[in-house]
Design a protein around this motif. Structure first.
Motif, mmCIF file in Angstrom:
data_model
loop_
_atom_site.group_PDB
_atom_site.id
_atom_site.type_symbol
_atom_site.label_atom_id
_atom_site.label_comp_id
_atom_site.label_asym_id
_atom_site.label_seq_id
_atom_site.Cartn_x
_atom_site.Cartn_y
_atom_site.Cartn_z
ATOM 1 N N LEU A 1 -8.695 0.796 4.759
ATOM 2 C CA LEU A 1 -9.042 1.585 3.581
ATOM 3 C C LEU A 1 -7.909 1.626 2.559
ATOM 4 O O LEU A 1 -8.160 1.706 1.355
ATOM 5 C CB LEU A 1 -9.422 3.015 3.997
ATOM 6 N N SER A 2 -6.675 1.545 3.032
ATOM 7 C CA SER A 2 -5.531 1.614 2.114
ATOM 8 C C SER A 2 -5.437 0.384 1.210
ATOM 9 O O SER A 2 -4.708 0.397 0.215
ATOM 10 C CB SER A 2 -4.227 1.792 2.894
ATOM 11 N N GLN A 3 -6.180 -0.673 1.531
ATOM 12 C CA GLN A 3 -6.195 -1.857 0.683
ATOM 13 C C GLN A 3 -7.064 -1.657 -0.559
ATOM 14 O O GLN A 3 -6.964 -2.412 -1.524
ATOM 15 C CB GLN A 3 -6.715 -3.071 1.474
ATOM 16 N N TYR A 4 -7.927 -0.616 -0.505
ATOM 17 C CA TYR A 4 -8.882 -0.408 -1.590
ATOM 18 C C TYR A 4 -8.741 0.942 -2.287
ATOM 19 O O TYR A 4 -9.324 1.159 -3.343
ATOM 20 C CB TYR A 4 -10.315 -0.536 -1.048
ATOM 21 N N ALA A 5 -7.981 1.864 -1.693
ATOM 22 C CA ALA A 5 -7.841 3.196 -2.282
ATOM 23 C C ALA A 5 -6.574 3.853 -1.747
ATOM 24 O O ALA A 5 -6.038 3.451 -0.709
ATOM 25 C CB ALA A 5 -9.059 4.055 -1.943
ATOM 26 N N THR A 6 -6.098 4.857 -2.475
ATOM 27 C CA THR A 6 -4.994 5.669 -1.983
ATOM 28 C C THR A 6 -5.502 6.494 -0.797
ATOM 29 O O THR A 6 -6.574 7.103 -0.874
ATOM 30 C CB THR A 6 -4.477 6.625 -3.077
ATOM 31 N N VAL A 7 -4.778 6.496 0.301
ATOM 32 C CA VAL A 7 -5.222 7.156 1.528
ATOM 33 C C VAL A 7 -4.253 8.268 1.906
ATOM 34 O O VAL A 7 -3.032 8.091 1.858
ATOM 35 C CB VAL A 7 -5.337 6.142 2.694
ATOM 36 N N PHE A 8 -4.816 9.427 2.294
ATOM 37 C CA PHE A 8 -4.041 10.534 2.841
ATOM 38 C C PHE A 8 -4.631 10.891 4.199
ATOM 39 O O PHE A 8 -5.854 10.869 4.381
ATOM 40 C CB PHE A 8 -4.080 11.751 1.929
ATOM 41 N N VAL A 9 -3.756 11.225 5.154
ATOM 42 C CA VAL A 9 -4.199 11.525 6.513
ATOM 43 C C VAL A 9 -3.810 12.956 6.881
ATOM 44 O O VAL A 9 -2.671 13.383 6.687
ATOM 45 C CB VAL A 9 -3.585 10.550 7.539
ATOM 46 N N SER A 10 -4.772 13.685 7.429
ATOM 47 C CA SER A 10 -4.553 15.016 7.995
ATOM 48 C C SER A 10 -4.885 14.931 9.483
ATOM 49 O O SER A 10 -5.929 14.384 9.861
ATOM 50 C CB SER A 10 -5.457 16.042 7.302
ATOM 51 N N SER A 11 -3.997 15.469 10.320
ATOM 52 C CA SER A 11 -4.199 15.319 11.764
ATOM 53 C C SER A 11 -3.750 16.559 12.523
ATOM 54 O O SER A 11 -2.706 17.146 12.213
ATOM 55 C CB SER A 11 -3.418 14.107 12.270
#
Length: 365
Positions: free
Chosen positions: A213-223
């Motif tokens: 997904l990071s290849q197509y959009a800015t990604v943020f992760v919550s865990s």
């Protein structure tokens, strides 16, 4: 009036925080006990809700029963001293047992169906002792004479437009610009009692999901669990009380979380949910949000999640399409906090009134 509330999860804080705020202004006295689960304590502090700590979550799914017993005893002792009018919680056995022993009325909210859980122990040890159970009309399980079935979700207690106003300024901490598309990915810990033999994304699947997904959009992760070092740079850089502003403006949510999926749905953010609950025994609210409103996607197979996510990211005017779907949902559903304020303020007369005329709930849109 004196109300005792026990919270054991961050979602419980959100469910009751506006209820507490409104009734506190009407001279209702509250006592809140809290379990130190995930960001529960941080949220209570952020919302200036005084609380009494009653323990930490167990380190494993089996140890949870020992924790329940110890917390049961603590909560009962605190409730006995407080002498509340009503006791409240979300499918909370400690509240149910304390109310039963103190000969007080308990009003419990529940949106998880025992049929969807392989070992619905909380239902078994809670429901027999409860006076009233408020449930969303979407759930398929019946609690008989005890239930009050409302056209809402617990998430509409805090994300209904009457209570939630999105603020884009909050996103500046994450370096987001207006018009920028970004994806939020959420992973949960799967350590609760109802998660026994259940699960979501594996570590390998998490890494692949973020990478793709990071290849197509800015990604943020919550865990809920500590992030592996490979994903640390994607960590969501905002405090937990601001997560819903971030979720509102996100282009897409991909997760194995139950609550956050519904939160995305009621906020009009496209969401893909993938975990082992998805399937024939899934819970009614997820089925309704997908089939009735088209706001979320429930996909059991992780390998199909990336394909659907990329398909949605590439769809023009995605958020505008979802906003129309959200408006339909909000037109059908009620403001749960406003309903609960009326219901508790006038209980038990309100229970009788609701049973005679369930349509009264639609005063609280």
């Amino acid at each position: 009036m004196k109300i005792f509330i026990d919270v054991g999860h961050p979602a419980h804080v959100h469910l009751y925080r506006n209820f507490i705020k409104i009734l506190s202004k009407k001279d209702v006295e509250f006592l809140v006990t809290a379990r130190n689960k995930d960001v529960t304590i941080s949220l209570l502090q952020a919302y200036n809700i005084p609380f009494v700590p009653v323990g930490n979550p167990s380190k494993g799914q089996i140890e949870v029963f020992k924790e329940w017993i110890l917390r049961d005893i603590k909560v009962y002792k605190i409730a006995r001293e407080f002498d509340p009018t009503y006791l409240m919680g979300l499918l909370n056995p400690t509240i149910a047992h304390s109310a039963f022993l103190l000969r007080k009325s308990s009003i419990i909210f529940n949106d998880s169906e025992p049929e969807a859980i392989k070992f619905p122990i909380a239902d078994w040890i809670t429901t027999p002792f409860v006076n009233t159970v408020i449930v969303p009309e979407s759930i398929r399980h019946s609690y008989g004479a005890k239930e009050v079935r409302v056209s809402s979700y617990k998430e509409l207690a805090y994300l209904h437009p009457n209570h939630f106003k999105p603020d884009f300024k909050i996103l500046s901490n994450a370096g987001i610009s207006r018009g920028e598309e970004f994806v939020l990915i959420r992973f949960v810990a799967w350590k609760a009692y109802h998660d026994i033999s259940e699960g979501g994304f594996s570590l390998e699947q998490k890494l692949k999901l973020v990478k793709e997904l990071s290849q197509y959009a800015t990604v943020f992760v919550s865990s809920e669990l500590p992030l592996p070092k490979e994903l640390e740079k994607y960590r969501l850089p905002i405090p937990p009380q601001h997560i819903h502003h971030f979720l509102y403006y996100a282009s897409l949510l991909v997760c194995d979380s139950q609550t956050m999926t519904t939160e995305a749905g009621v906020l009009g953010t496209p969401a893909i949910r993938s975990n082992s609950f998805v399937g024939s025994r899934d819970m009614g609210n997820f089925i309704e949000l997908e089939r009735e409103y088209g706001l979320i996607y429930n996909i059991r197979e992780p390998e199909k999640v990336i394909k659907k996510a990329l398909e949605l990211i590439g769809q023009p005017n995605l958020k505008k399409i979802w906003e129309k779907k959200r408006k339909k949902l909000l037109n059908d559903k009620i403001d749960l906090t406003s309903f609960m304020v009326w219901f508790v303020e006038n209980y038990p007369d309100s229970l009788k009134e609701f049973k005679e005329n369930p349509e009264i709930q639609y005063r609280f849109r």
